[in-house]
Design a protein around this motif. Structure first.
Motif, mmCIF file in Angstrom:
data_model
loop_
_atom_site.group_PDB
_atom_site.id
_atom_site.type_symbol
_atom_site.label_atom_id
_atom_site.label_comp_id
_atom_site.label_asym_id
_atom_site.label_seq_id
_atom_site.Cartn_x
_atom_site.Cartn_y
_atom_site.Cartn_z
ATOM 1 N N ALA A 37 55.411 112.692 4.515
ATOM 2 C CA ALA A 37 55.081 111.269 4.648
ATOM 3 C C ALA A 37 56.262 110.372 4.283
ATOM 4 N N VAL B 264 71.439 109.824 8.278
ATOM 5 C CA VAL B 264 70.326 110.589 8.842
ATOM 6 C C VAL B 264 70.367 112.028 8.337
ATOM 7 N N VAL C 94 63.629 108.690 7.217
ATOM 8 C CA VAL C 94 64.421 109.132 8.368
ATOM 9 C C VAL C 94 64.322 108.106 9.473
ATOM 10 N N PHE C 95 63.122 107.595 9.647
ATOM 11 C CA PHE C 95 62.929 106.695 10.760
ATOM 12 C C PHE C 95 63.631 105.371 10.571
ATOM 13 N N LEU D 191 59.528 110.941 3.545
ATOM 14 C CA LEU D 191 60.825 111.117 4.185
ATOM 15 C C LEU D 191 60.774 110.863 5.679
ATOM 16 N N VAL D 192 59.580 111.022 6.294
ATOM 17 C CA VAL D 192 59.491 110.667 7.713
ATOM 18 C C VAL D 192 59.827 109.195 7.889
ATOM 19 N N MET E 77 67.257 105.913 11.098
ATOM 20 C CA MET E 77 67.571 106.085 12.518
ATOM 21 C C MET E 77 67.610 104.752 13.239
ATOM 22 N N LEU F 89 67.750 114.243 6.087
ATOM 23 C CA LEU F 89 67.221 115.536 6.535
ATOM 24 C C LEU F 89 67.541 116.645 5.540
#
Lengths: 402, 252
Positions: free
Chosen positions: B121, B85, B127-128, B123-124, B131, B89
């Motif tokens: 867009a 994660v 990351v998700f 990397l969101v 996670m 980031l």
């Protein structure tokens, strides 16, 4: 005693004018954000036939101060087993991304500070050629505050909220981008001041008259981007305990809260600039681009502020009037409703620009009316099912779903 | 050796490679201290290299150095951090630090497009996914780098060769002053976005359209592959109308 002429000379430099404007904006926006919370409570009370906050100060007007003091002095607890660095960064990210959108907004057009007929500065902190894209970029980063907060909390409900929020923001960014595309194609510039100037003056009208459907869709997507009801699934307290900020307390929760309201103000200013002429009102002297005196600048700032406040009231009004969407309805609205409509509108706008009729009210408006009517007819003929699950169930009372 | 630049570049990249190698996560013993020392040395060498060559020109902009240090440091963190994660980031931070570099080069449109597309867009979703996949903490393959020497050597050898070759180019190939300021002048005159749009729609029209069609095909393919056929008949048989649910349950 302050030397007024010396101050004026310093302010004639765009850098120092921008610095002063930025300092003033931070103060004003923070106050407005604090009072937004007061008015949210007052308006909800008014809509629900209650009294609302009225204990602190006359009419409860000192309530924001009391709330702020409470946020600061509460015990600032950090739960065990959270991911501590991200847990601490998340509210800051949410708050900062809510605040930095203000730098590119055009507040008062060009200004001639000393009255010698030469325009000295632009009443705007920064005037980049890509101001519109900057706002879009800041908005697209806004999801990080929610996602980091939800995940770092180490709480299932907070992760659910973060997941909902990500899917929602990514889905609604697409119709939002297409609405912005329509305006950009018609104006031919990404500079926010140019977009305002294209809507003012002789023979020009506000973009809302040209593209009312795009205005409405952009309004809907801004509701979704700011996580406001009816799109507030990320903080649906009946389903998720509290939402992505379940584990947050004291000032960290306060920063999420302030960030949300700052985001609302940015969104309101955004839609005002794109579709409602920014600082302009037709037929009012002093609000025209030719009038560049200092008094006119303050009038323009006031008009811009009033339009933003009107939108804030609309946000609150809708919140206390409409119920929340279910998640599949939310997705269906974006992907099967707003996106096709936006694509048709964008294609039509490009065609109008190609044939040179893009500033012609009747052509633009006519296309919008035809689109709305055909969508209504289509929906009457092919009635959309309420949800995927119910389509497979026998209907209540023996009536088959269409 | 008459030209000292290639040697200085090679030394800088060798220091950087050593830093990355020692910073890589490993399970037996931590070599992070040595990695940090080599990293600081490599950054200092790069600074001296850039400053002695570009100070006083447009490359000597202080914002360039600030953004470059942040970009390089966070890029190192992307590949050496143990938690995926945080890696993702730090990648966001790298993208956000590269955007100012593009703005310094008068490529505002590219800078904002980079932020919107990568940080906003792609990397969101990264990351998700990370996670959701990593709820149980870091696994063994995240805490130990596989083949760190080969990876570091290959990467830094290539980079050093390219950068060293750039320093021995003849003067007229080096973009300094004239070309940069000429394009900047045209950009301010015409507008950055309009310039890019003009080039896309004239010189590179075919490539642009092909890329668009390729993306469309990829999107359709992804949707077609991820769609699952739901057996409607089974669902219909098991579902009961809302009015009947609970009617068949016998009382105690």
């Amino acid at each position: 005693m302050v030397d007024v002429v010396g101050v004026m000379d310093i302010l004639k430099d765009q850098f120092w004018f921008s610095a002063g404007l930025a300092a003033a904006l931070i103060g004003v926006i923070m106050t407005v954000v604090a009072y937004c919370i007061y008015f949210e409570r007052k308006i909800s009370a008014w809509i629900q036939d209650r009294v609302g906050p009225n204990r602190v100060g006359p009419l409860g007007l000192l309530q924001p101060l009391a709330d702020g003091a409470k946020f600061i002095f509460k015990e600032d607890s950090i739960p065990a087993n959270v991911d501590k660095p991200l847990f601490l960064i998340a509210p800051t990210v949410a708050f900062i991304l809510g605040m930095i959108g203000f730098v590119v907004l055009p507040w008062g057009g060009s200004v001639d500070l000393d009255g010698d007929g030469v325009v000295d500065v632009v009443a705007q902190v920064a005037d980049p050629g890509i101001g519109l894209l900057y706002l879009l970029g800041v908005g697209s980063l806004g999801v990080y505050g929610v996602v980091l907060g939800g995940w770092a909390s180490n709480n299932k409900y907070a992760v659910f909220a973060a997941m909902r929020s990500t899917a929602q923001m990514l889905s609604y960014e697409i119709p939002m981008g297409l609405c912005i595309f329509i305006v950009v194609v018609c104006v031919g510039s990404l500079r926010l001041e140019d977009i305002v100037l294209s809507q003012v003056g002789e023979g020009h009208v506000w973009n809302i008259v040209l593209h009312p459907v795009a205005f409405f869709i952009l309004l809907v997507t801004i509701f979704a981007e700011t996580n406001r009801t009816p799109f507030d699934l990320a903080e649906a307290e009946q389903e998720l305990v509290g939402g992505y900020h379940t584990e947050y307390g004291a000032l960290k929760f306060g920063m999420f809260f302030l960030g949300e309201y700052a985001h609302m103000i940015t969104g309101s200013a955004f839609i005002t600039v794109l579709f409602l002429g920014g600082w302009h009102l037709p037929w009012v002297p002093g609000l025209q681009p030719e009038d560049v005196s200092v008094g006119a600048m303050f009038m323009k700032m006031g008009v811009m502020g009033l339009k933003i406040v009107a939108f804030l009231f609309l946000f609150m009004w809708v919140r206390w009037t409409l119920p929340r969407f279910r998640f599949d309805q939310l997705m269906r609205l974006s992907w099967k409703g707003l996106l096709p409509m936006c694509m048709i509108l964008a294609g039509y706008a490009v065609y109008l620009v190609y044939v040179g009729l893009d500033r012609d009210v009747y052509w633009a408006l006519g296309g919008n009316i035809v689109l709305v009517l055909s969508v209504l007819v289509f929906n009457v003929l092919h009635r959309p099912l309420v949800s995927g699950r119910q389509a497979n169930m026998p209907a209540i009372g023996g009536r088959q779903p269409a | 050796m008459s030209n000292p630049w290639p040697l200085m570049v090679y030394v800088t990249f060798a220091l950087g490679g050593l830093a990355i190698y020692f910073l890589m996560p490993r399970t037996d013993r931590s070599t992070r201290g040595a990695g940090a020392i080599f990293g600081v040395a490599a950054l200092a060498a790069a600074m001296v290299l850039c400053a002695s060559r570009f100070l006083g020109t447009e490359g000597g902009n202080v914002f360039f150095y600030l953004s470059a240090v942040v970009a390089v440091a966070s890029a190192v963190k992307v590949i050496t951090h143990e938690k995926p994660v945080y890696s993702a980031l730090y990648f966001v931070l790298t993208v956000l630090a590269i955007a100012p570099l593009l703005i310094i080069q008068h490529a505002e449109f590219l800078a904002v497009a980079l932020v919107i597309i990568y940080a906003g867009a792609i990397l969101v979703t990264y990351v998700f996914v990370i996670m959701l996949a990593q709820q149980g903490g870091a696994s063994i393959y995240d805490r130990r780098a596989r083949q760190p020497f080969v990876a570091v050597f290959g990467g830094f050898f290539t980079m050093a060769l390219i950068a060293g070759q750039m320093t021995v180019l003849p003067e007229e190939h080096v973009v300094q002053g004239t070309l940069a300021s000429a394009s900047a002048e045209r950009a301010t005159e015409l507008g950055n976005t309009a310039m890019i749009g003009g080039v896309m729609m004239t010189d590179y029209l075919v490539a642009f359209e092909i890329a668009g069609v390729l993306l469309l095909v990829a999107m359709v393919g992804a949707i077609a592959m991820s769609r699952k056929r739901v057996p409607t008949e089974v669902v219909r048989a098991s579902a009961k109308p809302p009015g009947q649910i609970g009617r068949e349950v016998q009382p105690f």
